[in-house]
Motif scaffolding. Structure first.
Motif, PDB file in Angstrom:
ATOM      1  N   GLU A   1     -13.572  38.427  16.405  1.00 43.61           N
ATOM      2  CA  GLU A   1     -12.108  38.821  16.183  1.00 43.61           C
ATOM      3  C   GLU A   1     -11.389  38.116  17.352  1.00 43.61           C
ATOM      4  OE1 GLU A   1     -10.607  38.334  13.497  1.00 43.61           O
ATOM      5  OE2 GLU A   1     -11.735  39.230  12.101  1.00 43.61           O
TER       6      GLU A   1
ATOM      7  N   ASP B   1     -11.763  35.177  19.323  1.00 43.40           N
ATOM      8  CA  ASP B   1     -11.183  33.920  18.685  1.00 43.40           C
ATOM      9  C   ASP B   1      -9.365  34.337  19.621  1.00 43.40           C
ATOM     10  OD1 ASP B   1     -10.548  31.452  16.470  1.00 43.40           O
ATOM     11  OD2 ASP B   1      -8.991  33.746  16.402  1.00 43.40           O
TER      12      ASP B   1
ATOM     13  N   TRP C   1     -13.351  30.047  22.368  1.00 46.30           N
ATOM     14  CA  TRP C   1     -13.303  29.699  20.976  1.00 46.30           C
ATOM     15  C   TRP C   1     -15.331  29.624  20.524  1.00 46.30           C
ATOM     16  CZ3 TRP C   1      -8.096  26.769  20.710  1.00 46.30           C
ATOM     17  CH2 TRP C   1      -7.609  27.344  19.969  1.00 46.30           C
TER      18      TRP C   1
ATOM     19  N   ALA D   1     -16.775  32.499  20.732  1.00 45.25           N
ATOM     20  CA  ALA D   1     -16.891  33.562  19.484  1.00 45.25           C
ATOM     21  C   ALA D   1     -17.204  32.938  18.548  1.00 45.25           C
ATOM     22  CB  ALA D   1     -15.577  32.631  18.753  1.00 45.25           C
TER      23      ALA D   1
ATOM     24  N   ARG E   1     -11.393  29.777  10.491  1.00 48.21           N
ATOM     25  CA  ARG E   1     -10.162  29.967  11.242  1.00 48.21           C
ATOM     26  C   ARG E   1     -11.062  29.218  12.983  1.00 48.21           C
ATOM     27  NH1 ARG E   1     -10.089  35.113  12.689  1.00 48.21           N
ATOM     28  NH2 ARG E   1      -8.997  35.745  10.697  1.00 48.21           N
ATOM     29  N   ILE E   2     -12.495  29.702  13.248  1.00 46.98           N
ATOM     30  CA  ILE E   2     -12.618  28.977  14.828  1.00 46.98           C
ATOM     31  C   ILE E   2     -12.539  27.962  14.357  1.00 46.98           C
ATOM     32  CG2 ILE E   2     -14.534  29.759  15.882  1.00 46.98           C
ATOM     33  CD1 ILE E   2     -14.954  32.134  14.566  1.00 46.98           C
TER      34      ILE E   2
ATOM     35  N   HIS F   1      -9.805  26.046  15.295  1.00 44.79           N
ATOM     36  CA  HIS F   1      -8.626  26.131  16.141  1.00 44.79           C
ATOM     37  C   HIS F   1      -9.821  25.454  17.344  1.00 44.79           C
ATOM     38  CE1 HIS F   1      -7.311  30.528  15.491  1.00 44.79           C
ATOM     39  NE2 HIS F   1      -6.577  29.571  15.464  1.00 44.79           N
TER      40      HIS F   1
END
Length: 373
Positions: A189, A192, A211, A214, A231-232, A235
């Protein structure tokens, strides 16, 4: 709140509450050592507050958990999670602190502050979230992992407030603690969020490294959090978009949706749809661009996120204007401008009015265009 005054819960939260209720009712374990209070003490206070308001068990439970579960809590035979206690407190018109034995130092009080700060960020009140986490971090003798989690939330609030250097400083401290102690999920987290910080500073290479770190850490730890993975991936897709790699961006956004479409919350899914709309526009596929822009707009309209809805109307209108569809574009520009006027947001308003003026010119109405300039 819904029009009936009922506290609205997301489908994900409702599922979590139902799961906790089933587990609690199945075991009905009586616990005498629990913070914020023992179940007996907590139940007494909940029942007292409910009776003072003249509310039935059903009126408090509504459709989110059963009357039987609430009754077990009041009798001291079950205990609520922090989230359920938050819902009960809202419906009994009491602050959660009313039910807490030691609102400054109990574990449940601190967990509640974390939960409340996260809620504040989602509601757009990052100033209050920052205040909550600053106060929490100022307390003595906080457990190290809780401190790092609070720094994560504080970092997120600072990112929303555009205090990027301060966010990086806070996140770096939490990253060092997480790496030292082996908190794998928390570390992912934090990586990220650090990527987001550098992305906002327009340092795409540094953002990409964070990223990548992550995603690599996520896979090495064999985590099973589809929302975090999505989410990663989303991104990383943004990086392809800003690099002009529209096809790669589309593939990245679609991978993010595939990773967690069933559990993505509306803001996250709306953001990915917006990215797809922009990427398809770059490829010249206007039909798909408008399709995904419309999907995103529906989600943000449902969320009543006025600024994002206005931004999406602006984006859609610009696509239509470039296609010679001036009347449709003008309607969207004006609708977005009206939204912003209604809430007093002036930052994006000039862009929408300029777009409406350009659309009026394209329709052959220069006088109307001048009046909007």
């Amino acid at each position: 709140m819904t029009s009936s005054g009922r506290t609205a819960l997301s489908s994900t939260t409702a599922r979590e509450i139902k799961q906790q209720e089933r587990g609690a009712l199945a075991t009905q374990t009586r616990t005498n050592h629990w913070s914020p209070r023992t179940p007996d003490q907590l139940g007494i206070r909940i029942r007292k507050a409910r009776m003072e308001l003249g509310l039935s068990l059903a009126a408090v439970a509504q459709s989110d958990f059963s009357r039987a579960f609430l009754n077990q809590i009041e009798l001291g035979r079950s205990r609520p999670s922090t989230r359920i206690l938050q819902v009960i407190a809202e419906r009994l018109h009491r602050p959660v602190e009313y039910f807490l034995q030691d609102p400054r130092n109990s574990a449940s009080a601190l967990e509640f502050r974390l939960a409340e700060a996260g809620t504040r960020i989602r509601q757009g009140d990052s100033v209050r979230a920052r205040q909550l986490m600053t106060e929490l971090l100022a307390l003595p003798q906080i457990a190290p992992e809780l401190r790092a989690r609070a720094q994560l939330v504080l970092g997120e609030a600072l990112l929303k407030l555009r205090a990027i250097p301060e966010a990086i400083e806070v996140l770096q401290v939490a990253i060092e603690a997480s790496e030292t102690n082996g908190w794998r999920a928390l570390k992912v987290e934090l990586y990220d969020r650090m990527g987001t910080a550098y992305y906002n500073l327009r340092h795409p290479h540094q953002a990409g490294r964070w990223w990548d770190k992550a995603l690599g850490s996520y896979e090495d730890a064999e985590l099973t959090d589809p929302l975090l993975k999505a989410r990663i991936l989303g991104h990383r897709a943004n990086l392809h978009y800003v690099a002009g790699e529209a096809v790669e961006a589309i593939a990245g956004y679609q991978s993010a949706i595939a990773a967690a479409e069933d559990v993505l919350d509306m803001p996250a899914l709306g953001g990915i749809y917006e990215g797809l709309a922009l990427a398809y526009q770059k490829t010249g596929d206007i039909t798909r661009a408008l399709e995904y822009a419309q999907r995103s707009l529906r989600l943000f309209d449902t969320l009543r996120d006025v600024r994002m809805s206005a931004q999406l109307r602006n984006n859609m209108a610009e696509i239509l204007l470039a296609q010679g569809r001036a009347a449709e574009a003008e309607s969207l520009f004006l609708a977005g401008a009206e939204q912003l006027r209604h809430v007093g947001d002036r930052d994006l308003l000039p862009h929408l009015l300029a777009g409406a003026a350009e659309a009026a010119l394209d329709r052959g109405e220069p006088a109307l265009a001048i009046s909007r300039s």
